[in-house]
Each structure stands twice: as C-alpha cells, then as structure tokens.
Enzyme design. Structure first.
Site, short mmCIF file in Angstrom:
data_model
loop_
_atom_site.label_atom_id
_atom_site.label_comp_id
_atom_site.label_asym_id
_atom_site.label_seq_id
_atom_site.Cartn_x
_atom_site.Cartn_y
_atom_site.Cartn_z
N LYS A 13 0.75 -1.36 0.04
CA LYS A 13 -0.07 0.07 0.04
C LYS A 13 0.88 1.26 -0.02
O LYS A 13 0.56 2.02 -0.81
CB LYS A 13 -1.13 0.18 1.19
CG LYS A 13 -1.87 -1.28 1.32
CD LYS A 13 -2.70 -1.02 2.45
CE LYS A 13 -2.13 -1.10 3.84
NZ LYS A 13 -1.43 -2.63 3.96
N ARG A 88 -9.84 0.87 9.45
CA ARG A 88 -9.38 -0.60 9.32
C ARG A 88 -10.23 -1.35 10.22
O ARG A 88 -10.09 -2.54 10.40
CB ARG A 88 -8.06 -0.49 10.10
CG ARG A 88 -6.96 -1.26 9.70
CD ARG A 88 -5.52 -0.70 10.51
NE ARG A 88 -4.54 -1.57 10.12
CZ ARG A 88 -3.41 -1.09 9.47
NH1 ARG A 88 -3.25 0.36 9.06
NH2 ARG A 88 -2.21 -1.75 9.69
N ARG A 127 11.65 -5.37 4.69
CA ARG A 127 11.21 -3.98 4.71
C ARG A 127 12.18 -3.23 5.41
O ARG A 127 12.48 -3.32 6.59
CB ARG A 127 9.57 -3.61 5.07
CG ARG A 127 9.56 -2.09 5.16
CD ARG A 127 7.90 -1.91 5.20
NE ARG A 127 7.21 -2.44 6.11
CZ ARG A 127 5.98 -2.48 6.23
NH1 ARG A 127 5.24 -1.92 5.32
NH2 ARG A 127 5.45 -2.91 7.38
N ARG A 160 11.44 -1.15 10.65
CA ARG A 160 10.32 -1.07 11.86
C ARG A 160 10.38 -1.76 12.93
O ARG A 160 10.42 -3.08 12.82
CB ARG A 160 8.75 -0.88 11.01
CG ARG A 160 8.78 0.29 10.45
CD ARG A 160 7.25 0.35 9.54
NE ARG A 160 6.15 -0.46 10.13
CZ ARG A 160 5.04 -0.36 9.40
NH1 ARG A 160 5.18 -0.19 8.39
NH2 ARG A 160 4.00 -1.01 10.16
N ARG A 171 -0.34 -9.04 13.18
CA ARG A 171 -1.03 -7.98 12.75
C ARG A 171 -1.79 -8.68 11.43
O ARG A 171 -3.06 -8.12 11.04
CB ARG A 171 0.22 -7.14 11.94
CG ARG A 171 0.79 -6.17 13.05
CD ARG A 171 2.26 -5.72 12.50
NE ARG A 171 2.10 -4.74 11.27
CZ ARG A 171 3.22 -4.90 10.54
NH1 ARG A 171 4.44 -5.24 10.99
NH2 ARG A 171 3.13 -4.03 9.57
#
Ligand code: ADP
Ligand code: AMP
Length: 221
Positions: A13, A88, A127, A160, A171
């Site tokens: 996203k 969400r 990431r 992160r 998650r």
C-alpha cells in the site's frame, strides 16, 4: 477522487500510494505514518500508540478516529485524497462516512491490494525505510542503489519495530478479523467502486493495474 487503499500489511500500500500520488496528485494520508511520527515525538499519546503498535494490535477506534478526523479535515483538497491504512474497522468506516456526509463529500472507490501470507512475511521482514523521507525499500525486491542508504536522502535505512515475524502474525490476524469486514461494508454500495488488484506481481505491474483501474474509475465518476 477520494479513495481508500486497503490490503493486508505488506501488500504494498505505502509503496503504491507514493506512485499514485505522483501520477494523480491527490493527498496521501497514511494512519501508520501519522502514528509513527507521533510515537517518534515521544508524547504521551505517542507512548500509548506504541503499546498497541509494538504488539501488532489495532489502536482503539476512538483514538484512531480522533486523530484521523483532524488529519482528513486539514488535507482533503479538490485534488482528492488517498487514505492508506484507515479505516481498518467497520466502526472507523462508519465514523469516516459520518465525517464525509457532514462535509457534503463522498467516497469514490475502495482499492484492495491482495497478497498471500508467505509473501507478506518475507516482504515485511525485508522492509527497510528512510527515517528522513519515509521511502520504503526491500532488501531483496526493491533495493536501494547504495547498500542500506536512501537513494534520495543518503541517510541510513531503518527497520520498523513491528516488522518482526511474531508481530507480523498478530497484525495479519488483526487484518483478517477486524479489517477484512470493511471490504464487505463498502462492497455493492452505489457510487463506490471496489477494485481488487493482484499485489503478488512485480511492483511496476501492480502500479500499472492500479493506474488502469483508477483511470477507469475517474471516467465513471
Ligand atoms: P504496506 O504499506 O501495505 O504495509 P509496503 O508498501 O510497505 O506495504 O511494502 C512492504 C514491503 O514489500 C516493502 O519492503 C516493499 O519494498 C516491498 N514490496 C512492495 N511491493 C512489492 C512487490 N510488488 N513485490 C515485491 N516487494 C514489494
Ligand atoms: P501500518 O503502517 O499501516 O502497517 O500500521 C502500523 C500499526 O499502526 C498497525 O499495526 C496498528 O497498530 C496501527 N494502526 C495504523 N492504522 C490503524 C488504524 N486505522 N486502526 C488501528 N490501528 C492502526
């Protein structure tokens, strides 16, 4: 265009949002980015957000809605809006509806980027992002030109705190249980198009599908 960008964590996203904003010029609001900035500032609110984020749980609706309502009010412009990571939950979607209704505005589309669980885990553990401009890389799939340095800012890339395998599973569970019902909430609603794009393709192909879908949506508005 006022669009919601949805999809599981790691679907792409943030990566695609930046490209769509370059192409279509709308404002980009990422709830995760807003919360991370608050967290980095070390405020009491930031510390509260961190409790949930570091555990891979959703931040409670009342906190999210208050922060996002202000952010939307301050950046919704004629160029349009791309909401990334919000709403969400169904309760957040209802609050967004109420805010838009009150402002005499409406939503044009919900775009869902799909990806499967194994791919997501690999993407999220690899990431890395620039602590300055937020540009997102991947150690294997979207590498920076120089090892671990942002192409634009030349500063070190960071990982992160919530991008660990254990937290990702949490998650994903939150996505499946609390966020997926938001797609059904919007689906079939007149004047709101729902578009599904296969996120398990190379990034440029995902962008091409999204651009094509949004161009089509624009002609039908
Ligand atoms: P999200 O915002 O949905 O959580 P990101 O855009 O941050 O996802 O992407 C998650 C990770 O996967 C990042 O490291 C990014 O570089 C990488 N990535 C994004 N899109 C693709 C893709 N189509 N193929 C491979 N890796 C991708
Ligand atoms: P993201 O950057 O979208 O992956 O979000 C990172 C984390 O921020 C999530 O795992 C949640 O803890 C929190 N978060 C972001 N957006 C929301 C939201 N709309 N509702 C609840 N929690 C959120």
């Amino acid at each position: 265009m006022r669009i919601i960008l949805m999809g599981p964590p790691g679907a792409g996203k943030g990566t695609q949002a930046k490209r769509l904003v370059d192409k279509f010029g709308m404002a980009h609001l990422s709830s995760g980015d807003i919360f991370r900035a608050e967290k980095a500032g070390g405020s009491a609110l930031g510390q509260k957000l961190a409790e949930y984020m570091n555990a891979g749980q959703l931040v409670p609706d009342e906190i999210v809605v208050e922060i996002m309502a202000k952010a939307i009010t301050s950046c919704d412009s004629p160029a349009g809006l791309l909401l990334d990571g919000f709403p969400r939950t169904v309760a957040q979607a209802e609050a967004l509806d109420a805010q838009l209704d009150q402002a005499g505005k409406s939503l044009d589309g919900v775009v869902v980027i799909t990806a499967d669980e194994d791919e997501i885990v690999e993407r999220i553990t690899g990431r890395r992002s620039c602590s300055d401009c937020g540009k997102v890389y991947h150690v294997k799939y979207l590498r920076p030109q120089n090892d671990n340095l942002c192409d634009k800012c030349n500063v070190q890339l960071v990982q992160r705190a919530d991008d660990t395998e254990g937290v990702i599973r949490q998650r994903l569970a939150a996505y499946n249980l609390q966020t997926e019902p938001v797609i059904a909430y919007y689906r079939g609603r007149p004047n709101v198009q729902t578009l599904f794009v296969n996120g398990t393709q190379p990034p440029d192909n995902v962008t091409a599908d999204l651009v094509q879908g949004l161009e089509q949506l624009k002609t039908e508005m």
